[in-house]
Design an enzyme around this catalytic site. Structure first.
Site, short mmCIF file in Angstrom:
data_model
loop_
_atom_site.label_atom_id
_atom_site.label_comp_id
_atom_site.label_asym_id
_atom_site.label_seq_id
_atom_site.Cartn_x
_atom_site.Cartn_y
_atom_site.Cartn_z
N ASN A 11 0.87 -1.18 0.00
CA ASN A 11 0.00 0.00 0.00
C ASN A 11 0.91 1.23 0.00
O ASN A 11 1.51 1.55 1.01
CB ASN A 11 -0.88 -0.04 1.27
N LYS A 13 0.08 4.19 -0.18
CA LYS A 13 -0.59 5.33 0.44
C LYS A 13 -0.42 6.57 -0.45
O LYS A 13 -0.41 6.44 -1.67
CB LYS A 13 -0.09 5.54 1.87
N HIS A 101 -9.41 1.07 5.06
CA HIS A 101 -8.16 1.29 5.78
C HIS A 101 -8.43 2.22 6.97
O HIS A 101 -9.25 3.13 6.87
CB HIS A 101 -7.12 1.90 4.84
N GLU A 103 -6.84 4.62 8.04
CA GLU A 103 -6.63 6.04 7.73
C GLU A 103 -7.88 6.63 7.08
O GLU A 103 -8.23 7.79 7.31
CB GLU A 103 -5.39 6.19 6.84
N GLU A 173 -5.04 -4.91 10.57
CA GLU A 173 -4.03 -3.89 10.81
C GLU A 173 -4.34 -3.17 12.12
O GLU A 173 -5.16 -2.24 12.13
CB GLU A 173 -4.02 -2.87 9.67
N GLY A 179 2.77 2.41 10.88
CA GLY A 179 3.69 3.52 10.70
C GLY A 179 4.38 3.96 11.98
O GLY A 179 5.01 5.02 12.03
N SER A 219 3.78 -1.94 10.37
CA SER A 219 5.24 -1.98 10.53
C SER A 219 5.84 -3.34 10.15
O SER A 219 6.83 -3.78 10.75
CB SER A 219 5.64 -1.59 11.96
P1 13P Z 1 3.24 0.46 7.64
O1 13P Z 1 3.75 -0.84 7.05
O2 13P Z 1 3.95 1.67 7.12
O3 13P Z 1 3.17 0.39 9.15
O4 13P Z 1 1.73 0.60 7.13
C1 13P Z 1 0.87 -0.46 7.27
C2 13P Z 1 -0.37 -0.16 6.52
O5 13P Z 1 -1.16 0.68 6.92
C3 13P Z 1 -0.59 -0.86 5.24
O6 13P Z 1 -1.88 -0.64 4.77
#
Ligand code: 13P
Length: 258
Positions: A11, A13, A101, A103, A173, A179, A219
Site C-alpha cells: 500500500n 498510500k 483502511h 486512515e 491492521e 507507521g 510496521s
Molecule cells: P506500515 O507498514 O507503514 O506500518 O503501514 C501499514 C499499513 O497501513 C498498510 O496498509
C-alpha cells in the site's frame, strides 16, 4: 490444512508521483524477475493517478504482480465529484482494491456500512476487496481487540455474494502498529486473525472461509515478516512503508516464498 497461496500487498498510500510510481514498478518487476520468486501473490496499490502508468509496466514488462487501488466509491457513475467507480478501476487493469483502511476510517469518516457497500460493488465488478480491520490502542489496552475486530468483520462482510475464497482478502491492521515501528507480536496477530477466520466461517461457511487470505499489516518489514507468516491464520502482509523501495519490498516477497 488448507493450502492458501501467500499474499504480499504493498500500500503506497499517498506516496510516489506518476513518474516515481512507474520507476518503482519497473524496479520491482526487475527485482522479482531477477530473484525468480514464485508461489506468492504480489499486489501493488499505488495512488489513483499512478494506476494507469503502473498498469503499463505490468502489461509491457509482464511484471509478476497485480494492480490494486486504495479506495473506490460504490456507485456506477454520476455526480460524485472526486470519486472513482469500480468500472473505472477495472478499465485500467485493477484486480484488487483496498477498502476500509484505518486512515480512511479515521481521517475521512468511513463507516462499516460504507465499507460493506464498497465491497459489494467491487465484487460485482470482479475486483477483489482487500478489506481492512483493526483496533485502536485504547481498545487493545482494554483487552477488547477480538470482540472489536469480530464486530467489524460481521458488519463489513454482511451479505457479500462470494462463491470462492479468492474473491475476498481481509487485512488485520492494528491501528497502533501502523507507521509507528511498533509491531504486534506474531501471537497478537494470530489471536485476532484466528478470530477473523472463525467469523468468516460463520458468515461464508468452512469451504469458502478456509480459502480467504487474512493478511497482517502494521510496521511489517523484511526482518519480521516471516514470524507472522508462520502463524496458522496469517497468510501474508499488507505493507506500507517497506513497500516504497523495490529492494525492501522484494526482500519481503522472497521471505514469503521461502
Ligand atoms: P506500515 O507498514 O507503514 O506500518 O503501514 C501499514 C499499513 O497501513 C498498510 O496498509
Amino acid at each position: 490444512m488448507p493450502n492458501r497461496t501467500r499474499m504480499i500487498a504493498g500500500n503506497w498510500k499517498m506516496n510516489k508521483t506518476y513518474s516515481e510510481g512507474v520507476t518503482l514498478a519497473q524496479e520491482l518487476s526487475n527485482a522479482l524477475k531477477e530473484a525468480a520468486v514464485s508461489g506468492v501473490d504480489v499486489v501493488v496499490c499505488p495512488p489513483l493517478v499512478d494506476l494507469k502508468g503502473v498498469a503499463g509496466v505490468i502489461d509491457f514488462d509482464k511484471a509478476p504482480f497485480a494492480l490494486g487501488a486504495q479506495n473506490v466509491y460504490w456507485e456506477e457513475s454520476g455526480a460524485f465529484t472526486g470519486e472513482t467507480a469500480p468500472g473505472m478501476l477495472t478499465d485500467v487493469g485493477c484486480t484488487y482494491c483496498i477498502i476500509g483502511h484505518s486512515e480512511r476510517r479515521g481521517y475521512f469518516g468511513e463507516t462499516d456500512e460504507d465499507i460493506n457497500k464498497k465491497s459489494k460493488a467491487l465484487i460485482a465488478h470482479k475486483i477483489v476487496p482487500i478489506s481492512c480491520c483493526g483496533e485502536s490502542l485504547e481498545t487493545r489496552e482494554a483487552g477488547k481487540q477480538v470482540e472489536f475486530v469480530v464486530n467489524q468483520i460481521k458488519a463489513d462482510c454482511a451479505g457479500l455474494d462470494i462463491t470462492s475464497g479468492d474473491q475476498l482478502v481481509i487485512a488485520y491492521e492494528p491501528i497502533w502498529a501502523i507507521g509507528t515501528g511498533k509491531t504486534a507480536t506474531p501471537e497478537d496477530a494470530q489471536e485476532v486473525c484466528g478470530a477473523i477466520r472463525k467469523t468468516l466461517v460463520e458468515i461464508f461457511g468452512e469451504a469458502i472461509a478456509s480459502q480467504i487470505r487474512v493478511l497482517y499489516g502494521g510496521s511489517a518489514k523484511p526482518g519480521n515478516v516471516l514470524g507472522f507468516l508462520e502463524k496458522e491464520d496469517v497468510d501474508g502482509a499488507l505493507v506500507g512503508g517497506a513497500s516504497l523501495t523495490a529492494d525492501g519490498f522484494s526482500q519481503m516477497i522472497q521471505k514469503a516464498a521461502e
